[in-house]
Design a protein around this motif. Sequence first.
Motif, PDB file in Angstrom:
ATOM      1  N   GLY A 168      24.200  36.799  -2.138  1.00 13.36           N
ATOM      2  CA  GLY A 168      24.924  35.200  -3.080  1.00 13.36           C
ATOM      3  C   GLY A 168      25.618  34.610  -1.937  1.00 13.36           C
ATOM      4  O   GLY A 168      25.871  35.298  -0.653  1.00 13.36           O
ATOM      5  N   ALA A 169      26.459  34.411  -2.259  1.00 10.78           N
ATOM      6  CA  ALA A 169      27.844  33.475  -1.495  1.00 10.78           C
ATOM      7  C   ALA A 169      28.363  34.070  -0.039  1.00 10.78           C
ATOM      8  O   ALA A 169      28.180  33.112   0.838  1.00 10.78           O
ATOM      9  N   PRO A 170      28.236  35.001  -0.355  1.00 10.20           N
ATOM     10  CA  PRO A 170      29.547  35.685   0.835  1.00 10.20           C
ATOM     11  C   PRO A 170      28.608  35.679   1.979  1.00 10.20           C
ATOM     12  O   PRO A 170      28.755  35.718   2.785  1.00 10.20           O
ATOM     13  N   TRP A 171      27.140  36.327   1.688  1.00 11.30           N
ATOM     14  CA  TRP A 171      26.190  36.288   2.634  1.00 11.30           C
ATOM     15  C   TRP A 171      25.906  34.530   3.428  1.00 11.30           C
ATOM     16  O   TRP A 171      25.559  35.424   4.118  1.00 11.30           O
ATOM     17  N   TYR A 172      25.833  34.110   2.480  1.00 10.95           N
ATOM     18  CA  TYR A 172      25.381  33.403   2.752  1.00 10.95           C
ATOM     19  C   TYR A 172      26.881  31.837   3.322  1.00 10.95           C
ATOM     20  O   TYR A 172      25.932  30.866   4.767  1.00 10.95           O
ATOM     21  N   ARG A 173      28.275  32.273   2.928  1.00 11.37           N
ATOM     22  CA  ARG A 173      29.167  31.953   4.044  1.00 11.37           C
ATOM     23  C   ARG A 173      28.689  32.964   5.394  1.00 11.37           C
ATOM     24  O   ARG A 173      29.759  31.601   6.506  1.00 11.37           O
ATOM     25  N   ARG A 198      18.311  26.828  -6.688  1.00 14.82           N
ATOM     26  CA  ARG A 198      18.032  26.426  -5.563  1.00 14.82           C
ATOM     27  C   ARG A 198      18.246  26.727  -4.226  1.00 14.82           C
ATOM     28  O   ARG A 198      17.781  27.222  -3.284  1.00 14.82           O
ATOM     29  N   PRO A 199      19.413  27.722  -4.168  1.00 16.86           N
ATOM     30  CA  PRO A 199      19.156  28.547  -2.629  1.00 16.86           C
ATOM     31  C   PRO A 199      18.561  29.959  -2.769  1.00 16.86           C
ATOM     32  O   PRO A 199      17.882  30.345  -1.626  1.00 16.86           O
ATOM     33  N   THR A 200      18.479  30.239  -3.919  1.00 23.29           N
ATOM     34  CA  THR A 200      16.843  31.701  -3.998  1.00 23.29           C
ATOM     35  C   THR A 200      15.630  31.111  -3.429  1.00 23.29           C
ATOM     36  O   THR A 200      15.212  31.357  -2.581  1.00 23.29           O
ATOM     37  N   VAL A 201      15.126  29.677  -4.451  1.00 14.82           N
ATOM     38  CA  VAL A 201      14.600  29.345  -3.673  1.00 14.82           C
ATOM     39  C   VAL A 201      13.629  28.613  -2.551  1.00 14.82           C
ATOM     40  O   VAL A 201      12.805  28.888  -1.665  1.00 14.82           O
ATOM     41  N   GLY A 222      26.567  32.029   7.885  1.00 14.83           N
ATOM     42  CA  GLY A 222      26.578  29.833   8.245  1.00 14.83           C
ATOM     43  C   GLY A 222      25.790  28.949   7.299  1.00 14.83           C
ATOM     44  O   GLY A 222      24.960  27.379   7.837  1.00 14.83           O
ATOM     45  N   ALA A 223      25.247  29.271   6.354  1.00 16.55           N
ATOM     46  CA  ALA A 223      24.819  28.540   5.065  1.00 16.55           C
ATOM     47  C   ALA A 223      25.001  27.844   5.280  1.00 16.55           C
ATOM     48  O   ALA A 223      24.328  26.158   4.812  1.00 16.55           O
ATOM     49  N   GLY A 224      26.300  27.497   4.846  1.00 14.83           N
ATOM     50  CA  GLY A 224      26.910  25.749   4.778  1.00 14.83           C
ATOM     51  C   GLY A 224      27.307  25.878   3.126  1.00 14.83           C
ATOM     52  O   GLY A 224      27.371  26.869   2.735  1.00 14.83           O
ATOM     53  N   GLU A 225      28.459  25.311   2.769  1.00 16.17           N
ATOM     54  CA  GLU A 225      28.876  25.623   1.935  1.00 16.17           C
ATOM     55  C   GLU A 225      28.349  25.499   0.695  1.00 16.17           C
ATOM     56  O   GLU A 225      28.717  26.112  -0.807  1.00 16.17           O
ATOM     57  N   GLN A 226      27.454  24.161   0.463  1.00 18.48           N
ATOM     58  CA  GLN A 226      27.038  23.497  -0.442  1.00 18.48           C
ATOM     59  C   GLN A 226      26.375  24.360  -0.421  1.00 18.48           C
ATOM     60  O   GLN A 226      25.951  24.823  -1.891  1.00 18.48           O
ATOM     61  N   MET A 227      25.593  26.168  -0.425  1.00 14.72           N
ATOM     62  CA  MET A 227      24.471  26.381   0.107  1.00 14.72           C
ATOM     63  C   MET A 227      25.598  27.801  -1.020  1.00 14.72           C
ATOM     64  O   MET A 227      24.566  27.899  -2.059  1.00 14.72           O
ATOM     65  N   ALA A 228      26.399  28.326  -0.179  1.00 12.13           N
ATOM     66  CA  ALA A 228      27.093  28.944  -1.191  1.00 12.13           C
ATOM     67  C   ALA A 228      27.963  28.477  -2.473  1.00 12.13           C
ATOM     68  O   ALA A 228      27.548  29.446  -3.206  1.00 12.13           O
ATOM     69  N   THR A 229      28.356  27.848  -2.190  1.00 11.41           N
ATOM     70  CA  THR A 229      28.826  27.542  -4.269  1.00 11.41           C
ATOM     71  C   THR A 229      27.794  27.077  -5.109  1.00 11.41           C
ATOM     72  O   THR A 229      27.777  27.906  -6.241  1.00 11.41           O
ATOM     73  N   LEU A 230      26.227  26.632  -4.508  1.00  8.65           N
ATOM     74  CA  LEU A 230      25.351  26.240  -5.639  1.00  8.65           C
ATOM     75  C   LEU A 230      24.587  28.428  -6.173  1.00  8.65           C
ATOM     76  O   LEU A 230      24.405  28.680  -6.732  1.00  8.65           O
ATOM     77  N   ALA A 231      24.932  29.015  -4.738  1.00  8.74           N
ATOM     78  CA  ALA A 231      24.453  30.208  -5.810  1.00  8.74           C
ATOM     79  C   ALA A 231      25.575  30.781  -6.017  1.00  8.74           C
ATOM     80  O   ALA A 231      25.585  31.720  -7.089  1.00  8.74           O
ATOM     81  N   GLU A 232      27.087  30.510  -6.045  1.00  6.16           N
ATOM     82  CA  GLU A 232      28.061  31.233  -6.726  1.00  6.16           C
ATOM     83  C   GLU A 232      27.766  30.555  -8.286  1.00  6.16           C
ATOM     84  O   GLU A 232      28.804  30.903  -9.319  1.00  6.16           O
ATOM     85  N   GLN A 233      27.343  29.413  -8.763  1.00  6.43           N
ATOM     86  CA  GLN A 233      27.453  28.823  -9.471  1.00  6.43           C
ATOM     87  C   GLN A 233      26.308  29.184 -10.414  1.00  6.43           C
ATOM     88  O   GLN A 233      25.445  29.050 -11.408  1.00  6.43           O
TER      89      GLN A 233
END
Length: 139
Positions: free
Chosen positions: A26-31, A49-52, A34-45
């Motif tokens: 999830g979010a820690p790996w996205y961060r 979308r990040p999974t797809v 470097g996937a961006g804060e938006q992807m990390a936040t979406l994963a946390e929520q």
Amino acid sequence: MNVFLIVAGVLNTFVALLHLGCIYFGAPWYRFFGAGEQMATLAEQGSLRPTVITSIIVILLSIWSLYAFSAAGVISRLPFLRLVLSLITLIYLIRGIAGLFLISSPMGRTPEFWLWSSIICLLFGIIHFIGVKQLWTSL
């Protein structure tokens, strides 16, 4: 057997596995990657979308691995080897070069993300290019 395309297949597989790690962790790996804060936040929520998006990347990289292994002679011959490997090589090289122009305006990512991911894409593209060039007449 073509060593460069075997290496290309292994690298594609490795990066596909890292993307699976992003989905799983999830979010820690996205961060971290470097996937961006938006992807990390979406994963946390809990957004899908990040999974797809990441799953599509995993599938694409897995197909690219199969094509590299096929051309290298590790697995049976897949259709359109010359065309597909040329496109894969071109995509890596274009992405690598284009990313270098995004360092100064990173669009939600860090300049370091664009630098390192561009270097990696260029390296992958060069490895694919050498392997494809060596086998061009037999593809």
